[in-house]
Motif scaffolding. Structure first.
Motif, PDB file in Angstrom:
ATOM      1  N   TYR A 150      10.530  -1.252   6.066  1.00  0.00           N
ATOM      2  CA  TYR A 150       9.420  -1.987   5.449  1.00  0.00           C
ATOM      3  C   TYR A 150       9.399  -1.709   3.943  1.00  0.00           C
ATOM      4  CZ  TYR A 150       7.939  -2.630  10.261  1.00  0.00           C
ATOM      5  OH  TYR A 150       7.908  -2.974  11.590  1.00  0.00           O
ATOM      6  N   PRO A 151      10.277  -2.358   3.192  1.00  0.00           N
ATOM      7  CA  PRO A 151      10.375  -2.088   1.753  1.00  0.00           C
ATOM      8  C   PRO A 151       9.112  -2.447   0.979  1.00  0.00           C
ATOM      9  CG  PRO A 151      11.746  -3.973   2.368  1.00  0.00           C
ATOM     10  CD  PRO A 151      11.297  -3.324   3.635  1.00  0.00           C
ATOM     11  N   GLY A 152       8.234  -3.239   1.560  1.00  0.00           N
ATOM     12  CA  GLY A 152       6.979  -3.578   0.899  1.00  0.00           C
ATOM     13  C   GLY A 152       5.935  -2.477   0.966  1.00  0.00           C
ATOM     14  N   LYS A 192       0.824  -1.203   0.000  1.00  0.00           N
ATOM     15  CA  LYS A 192       0.000   0.000   0.000  1.00  0.00           C
ATOM     16  C   LYS A 192       0.863   1.260   0.000  1.00  0.00           C
ATOM     17  CE  LYS A 192      -4.161  -1.887   2.115  1.00  0.00           C
ATOM     18  NZ  LYS A 192      -4.938  -1.667   0.879  1.00  0.00           N
ATOM     19  N   ARG A 193       0.264   2.336  -0.496  1.00  0.00           N
ATOM     20  CA  ARG A 193       0.894   3.653  -0.441  1.00  0.00           C
ATOM     21  C   ARG A 193       0.533   4.260   0.907  1.00  0.00           C
ATOM     22  NH1 ARG A 193      -1.200   8.616  -2.730  1.00  0.00           N
ATOM     23  NH2 ARG A 193       0.451  10.201  -2.854  1.00  0.00           N
ATOM     24  N   ALA A 194       1.521   4.823   1.575  1.00  0.00           N
ATOM     25  CA  ALA A 194       1.299   5.330   2.925  1.00  0.00           C
ATOM     26  C   ALA A 194       2.211   6.516   3.181  1.00  0.00           C
ATOM     27  CB  ALA A 194       1.569   4.234   3.959  1.00  0.00           C
ATOM     28  N   THR A 195       1.840   7.302   4.178  1.00  0.00           N
ATOM     29  CA  THR A 195       2.688   8.412   4.595  1.00  0.00           C
ATOM     30  C   THR A 195       2.899   8.360   6.096  1.00  0.00           C
ATOM     31  OG1 THR A 195       3.073  10.788   4.289  1.00  0.00           O
ATOM     32  CG2 THR A 195       0.860  10.137   5.023  1.00  0.00           C
ATOM     33  N   THR A 196       3.825   9.167   6.552  1.00  0.00           N
ATOM     34  CA  THR A 196       4.098   9.355   7.969  1.00  0.00           C
ATOM     35  C   THR A 196       4.762  10.711   8.085  1.00  0.00           C
ATOM     36  OG1 THR A 196       5.084   8.347   9.957  1.00  0.00           O
ATOM     37  CG2 THR A 196       6.392   8.277   7.934  1.00  0.00           C
ATOM     38  N   HIS A 197       5.077  11.123   9.288  1.00  0.00           N
ATOM     39  CA  HIS A 197       5.780  12.386   9.470  1.00  0.00           C
ATOM     40  C   HIS A 197       7.064  12.367   8.646  1.00  0.00           C
ATOM     41  CE1 HIS A 197       7.913  15.670  11.400  1.00  0.00           C
ATOM     42  NE2 HIS A 197       6.819  16.005  12.067  1.00  0.00           N
ATOM     43  N   TRP A 198       7.318  13.475   7.952  1.00  0.00           N
ATOM     44  CA  TRP A 198       8.465  13.508   7.027  1.00  0.00           C
ATOM     45  C   TRP A 198       9.778  13.143   7.706  1.00  0.00           C
ATOM     46  CZ3 TRP A 198      12.373  16.919   8.264  1.00  0.00           C
ATOM     47  CH2 TRP A 198      12.050  17.949   9.153  1.00  0.00           C
ATOM     48  N   TRP A 199       9.915  13.435   8.995  1.00  0.00           N
ATOM     49  CA  TRP A 199      11.164  13.145   9.702  1.00  0.00           C
ATOM     50  C   TRP A 199      11.431  11.646   9.789  1.00  0.00           C
ATOM     51  CZ3 TRP A 199      14.865  16.455  11.591  1.00  0.00           C
ATOM     52  CH2 TRP A 199      15.789  15.926  12.487  1.00  0.00           C
ATOM     53  N   PHE A 200      10.364  10.843   9.812  1.00  0.00           N
ATOM     54  CA  PHE A 200      10.488   9.400  10.019  1.00  0.00           C
ATOM     55  C   PHE A 200      10.257   8.591   8.742  1.00  0.00           C
ATOM     56  CE2 PHE A 200       9.064  11.312  14.017  1.00  0.00           C
ATOM     57  CZ  PHE A 200      10.001  10.825  14.911  1.00  0.00           C
ATOM     58  N   ALA A 201      10.029   9.273   7.614  1.00  0.00           N
ATOM     59  CA  ALA A 201       9.633   8.561   6.399  1.00  0.00           C
ATOM     60  C   ALA A 201      10.726   7.638   5.880  1.00  0.00           C
ATOM     61  CB  ALA A 201       9.218   9.561   5.322  1.00  0.00           C
ATOM     62  N   ASP A 202      11.952   8.110   5.859  1.00  0.00           N
ATOM     63  CA  ASP A 202      13.043   7.283   5.327  1.00  0.00           C
ATOM     64  C   ASP A 202      13.224   6.013   6.148  1.00  0.00           C
ATOM     65  OD1 ASP A 202      13.496   9.059   3.300  1.00  0.00           O
ATOM     66  OD2 ASP A 202      15.243  10.012   4.221  1.00  0.00           O
ATOM     67  N   ALA A 203      13.117   6.143   7.464  1.00  0.00           N
ATOM     68  CA  ALA A 203      13.283   4.964   8.322  1.00  0.00           C
ATOM     69  C   ALA A 203      12.162   3.959   8.088  1.00  0.00           C
ATOM     70  CB  ALA A 203      13.319   5.385   9.788  1.00  0.00           C
ATOM     71  N   LEU A 204      10.947   4.442   7.902  1.00  0.00           N
ATOM     72  CA  LEU A 204       9.827   3.532   7.629  1.00  0.00           C
ATOM     73  C   LEU A 204      10.036   2.802   6.317  1.00  0.00           C
ATOM     74  CD1 LEU A 204       6.975   2.499   8.387  1.00  0.00           C
ATOM     75  CD2 LEU A 204       6.044   4.441   7.109  1.00  0.00           C
TER      76      LEU A 204
END
Length: 323
Positions: free
Chosen positions: A141-143, A125-137
């Motif tokens: 979770y490469p899927g 799925k396409r998802a977002t999170t706070h920009w500060w934590f996006a790279d870590a997510l």
């Protein structure tokens, strides 16, 4: 159902605003709307333990996560600095999986996306999170197709919001979906907030993005971009203003702004154009000229690429929301 049960999931070191933006908006909808199916809002935590929130505030939980049964209308997992521990807790993850199966809608706010990802709910799925934590997510979770730009994303029954006050934008969108735009507008007015930032609005914009203090060359370049959108603000010209080489300027932008000078210029121009499209009645060709875009067609293509709709539709939608 004669009500809409909504479970807002917290845990140790959850973010208070992630929770309160949801609960206050839904409670306001109940009070204003005389709803046939009002929201029944539950603050849920493991063991029904009190939720410690920074800085030193404690929120009482109304239900135990492991004892909650359905069906649920909506489950929303909050974010907060305790997200990593929550995502690593097999009890929390298992019950998030269980409740997701009996929920019509599932959502997360901020780093709550990490907990949904740990439960396998964001796979594919396409998802977002706070920009500060996006790279870590994205790395963990490469899927998951992580997009750090929008303030919220809806993919099927799963929604993810960028964080903090974007929880309010997502909740207003839910209220509009459930009970119509007029109630959502009324709630936003009572909350003295904008109705409502569209999900595809950028988390970071020309009004919030700024170089870190102490980088004078970068700040000179950014200030020059914002002051002269219609001028020559290519990388070579900006490097001359900043007093560094084009290569060094590109390194500074990549290191501190996360993008090349060219991409930064494009995003600032489009953000400025969006502001003019909504706040003025200027013809689109004039908007394009003021923002350094070659033509109305260039403006249209940039809007479709950035916001998914042409500027004329963007203007109509945002003016309707303000009325």
């Amino acid at each position: 159902m004669d009500c809409r049960p909504v479970a807002v999931v917290g845990y140790e070191n959850a973010e208070l605003l992630d929770i309160a933006c949801v609960t206050t908006s839904l409670d306001m909808a109940n009070g204003l709307g005389e709803l046939r199916t009002p929201y029944r809002v539950m603050v849920v935590s493991p063991g029904q333990r009190a939720i410690s929130c920074r800085p030193g505030m404690v929120l009482r939980s109304t239900h135990a996560l492991e004892r909650l049964t359905g069906p649920l209308d909506t489950m929303i997992v909050s974010g907060g600095f305790g997200y990593a521990e929550a995502a690593a807790d097999p009890l929390i993850v298992a019950h998030i999986q269980r409740l997701a199966r009996i929920s019509r809608r599932v959502a997360s706010v901020c780093t709550g996306a990490r907990i949904l990802a740990a439960a396998g709910l964001l796979d594919g799925k396409r998802a977002t999170t706070h920009w500060w934590f996006a790279d870590a997510l994205a790395a963990q979770y490469p899927g998951v197709d992580v997009d750090p730009d929008p303030i919220f994303i809806r993919d099927g029954k799963i929604s993810t919001a960028a964080g903090i006050t974007s929880a309010q934008d997502l909740t207003l969108a839910f209220i509009e979906e459930d009970h119509g735009v007029e109630l959502a507008r009324m709630v936003s007015r009572m909350l003295v907030t904008y109705l409502q930032r569209p999900g595809n609005q950028a988390q970071m914009s020309m009004f919030t993005a700024a170089p870190p203090p102490g980088h004078d060359a970068l700040r000179r370049a950014v200030d020059h971009v914002n002051a002269d959108l219609a001028g020559d603000i290519g990388t070579t010209a900006l490097a001359a203003v900043a007093g560094v080489s084009p290569r060094h300027l590109t390194r500074l932008f990549l290191t501190h702004m996360g993008q090349t000078p060219g991409r930064f210029v494009r995003e600032v121009r489009v953000a400025a154009a969006a502001h003019l499209v909504v706040s003025t009645s200027l013809p689109l060709a004039d908007v394009a000229a003021r923002c350094g875009l070659a033509s109305a067609e260039t403006l249209r293509l940039a809007f479709v690429r950035r916001y998914g709709i042409p500027p004329s539709q963007y203007r109509a939608r945002h003016r309707s929301a303000r009325s």
